[in-house]
Structures are given as structure tokens and as C-alpha cells.
Design an enzyme around this catalytic site. Structure first.
Site, PDB file in Angstrom:
ATOM      1  CB  THR A  95      38.905  31.846  40.919  1.00 25.70           C
ATOM      2  OG1 THR A  95      39.998  32.745  40.710  1.00 25.70           O
ATOM      3  CG2 THR A  95      39.200  30.504  40.272  1.00 25.70           C
ATOM      4  CG  HIS A  98      36.338  43.124  41.230  1.00 30.75           C
ATOM      5  ND1 HIS A  98      36.036  43.914  42.334  1.00 30.75           N
ATOM      6  CD2 HIS A  98      36.890  43.961  40.321  1.00 30.75           C
ATOM      7  CE1 HIS A  98      36.391  45.170  42.089  1.00 30.75           C
ATOM      8  NE2 HIS A  98      36.922  45.219  40.864  1.00 30.75           N
ATOM      9  CG  HIS A 100      40.626  39.862  37.477  1.00 28.79           C
ATOM     10  ND1 HIS A 100      39.423  39.356  37.925  1.00 28.79           N
ATOM     11  CD2 HIS A 100      41.408  38.789  37.205  1.00 28.79           C
ATOM     12  CE1 HIS A 100      39.480  38.038  37.925  1.00 28.79           C
ATOM     13  NE2 HIS A 100      40.673  37.663  37.484  1.00 28.79           N
TER      14      HIS A 100
HETATM   15  P1  5GP Z   1      40.764  34.497  37.732  1.00 22.70           P
HETATM   16  O1  5GP Z   1      40.995  33.021  37.903  1.00 22.70           O
HETATM   17  O2  5GP Z   1      39.487  34.926  38.410  1.00 22.70           O
HETATM   18  O3  5GP Z   1      40.887  34.992  36.347  1.00 22.70           O
HETATM   19  O4  5GP Z   1      41.968  35.195  38.500  1.00 22.70           O
HETATM   20  C1  5GP Z   1      41.991  35.420  39.862  1.00 22.70           C
HETATM   21  C2  5GP Z   1      43.437  35.563  40.255  1.00 22.70           C
HETATM   22  O5  5GP Z   1      43.476  36.182  41.531  1.00 22.70           O
HETATM   23  C3  5GP Z   1      44.192  34.232  40.370  1.00 22.70           C
HETATM   24  O6  5GP Z   1      45.286  34.224  39.474  1.00 22.70           O
HETATM   25  C4  5GP Z   1      44.634  34.186  41.832  1.00 22.70           C
HETATM   26  O7  5GP Z   1      45.930  33.676  41.995  1.00 22.70           O
HETATM   27  C5  5GP Z   1      44.559  35.647  42.246  1.00 22.70           C
HETATM   28  N1  5GP Z   1      44.240  35.873  43.644  1.00 22.70           N
HETATM   29  C6  5GP Z   1      43.256  35.273  44.364  1.00 22.70           C
HETATM   30  N2  5GP Z   1      43.241  35.744  45.624  1.00 22.70           N
HETATM   31  C7  5GP Z   1      44.232  36.667  45.693  1.00 22.70           C
HETATM   32  C8  5GP Z   1      44.705  37.501  46.748  1.00 22.70           C
HETATM   33  O8  5GP Z   1      44.209  37.503  47.880  1.00 22.70           O
HETATM   34  N3  5GP Z   1      45.739  38.333  46.466  1.00 22.70           N
HETATM   35  C9  5GP Z   1      46.322  38.353  45.217  1.00 22.70           C
HETATM   36  N4  5GP Z   1      47.337  39.213  45.052  1.00 22.70           N
HETATM   37  N5  5GP Z   1      45.893  37.596  44.205  1.00 22.70           N
HETATM   38  C10 5GP Z   1      44.872  36.746  44.446  1.00 22.70           C
HETATM   39 ZN    ZN Z   2      34.785  43.364  43.810  1.00 23.71          ZN
END
Ligand code: 5GP
Ligand code: ZN
Length: 113
Positions: A95, A98, A100
Site C-alpha cells: 500500500t 516506498h 520497507h
Molecule cells: P504495505 O502494505 O505497503 O506492505 O505496508 C504499509 C504499512 O504501513 C501498513 O502496515 C500500514 O499499517 C502502515 N502505515 C501506513 N500509513 C502509516 C503511517 O502514517 N504511519 C505508520 N506508522 N504506519 C503507517
Molecule cells: Zn518514499
């Protein structure tokens, strides 16, 4: 820095985060919606989205990020184990565009697709 990227904004200090570790190239902070007792986001500060965009320089940065995760996990006492996850693209539910690494632990973890 990518203007619309939430993690770039956290790196820049424009959005607050609960930071666990920071140096000049890596930031580690708590996920805002944890899915395990311990759920950290380990973010190389440089903005890029995908492993397919990794250059030799970025590979070295990712290596140092993983080394740091190992140290943090030790510091947090995660002796029983933990999981490191990188979601890539839509099917994986990425989501935030970037790259991570999620560090999940503090309890037994299920494994589903
Ligand atoms: P992805 O789904 O891209 O692998 O992980 C993105 C993660 O970022 C999700 O687990 C979501 O909860 C976390 N996340 C999204 N927005 C924020 C934010 O503003 N602050 C923090 N600390 N985590 C966030
Ligand atoms: Zn970024």
C-alpha cells in the site's frame, strides 16, 4: 524525497511516528495498524518502490537494513523468532510505494497466503 509518499514524509519529520531506530540512511518505527504484538516498519530512507529497482548501492543499503533488523530483534528479546516481510506490488498488498520491511514478532505467527 517523493512528495506524495507517506514514508518520505515520516522520514522528513513531516508526519510523526513512533521511532525505534534512526541513522542517516535507515528509519525503523512502529506500524500504525499492528498485526502482531510487535510490528515495526524498517525503511531505507531513499525512496524506491520495488526490489526490481535495486542497484548495487541499494543492495548494500538493504543488507545493512537487514543487519539492523537482526540487532533490533535481539534488543527486543525476540529469542523465539520473528518474521521479516516485504510486500511487492498489488497482489502482495503493497500500500505504500516506498520499499520497507515489516518486522513481526512477540507471539507465534500464523502463515497464510
Ligand atoms: P504495505 O502494505 O505497503 O506492505 O505496508 C504499509 C504499512 O504501513 C501498513 O502496515 C500500514 O499499517 C502502515 N502505515 C501506513 N500509513 C502509516 C503511517 O502514517 N504511519 C505508520 N506508522 N504506519 C503507517
Ligand atoms: Zn518514499
Amino acid at each position: 524525497m517523493e512528495n506524495s509518499c507517506i514514508f518520505c514524509k515520516i522520514v522528513a519529520g513531516e508526519i510523526p511516528a513512533s521511532k525505534v531506530y534512526e541513522d542517516d540512511e535507515i528509519l525503523i518505527f512502529s506500524d500504525i495498524h499492528p498485526i502482531a504484538k510487535i510490528h515495526l516498519l524498517c525503511v531505507p530512507k531513499e525512496h524506491f518502490r520495488l526490489l526490481s529497482e535495486v542497484t548495487p548501492k541499494r543492495a548494500a543499503l538493504l543488507g545493512r537494513t537487514m543487519q539492523k533488523i537482526g540487532r533490533i530483534a535481539e534488543d527486543l528479546g525476540l529469542k523465539e523468532g520473528y518474521r521479516v516481510v516485504i510486500n511487492q506490488g498489488e497482489n502482495a498488498g503493497q500500500t505504500v510505494p516506498h520499499l520497507h520491511l515489516h518486522l513481526l514478532g512477540g507471539e507465534p505467527l500464523g502463515w497464510e497466503k
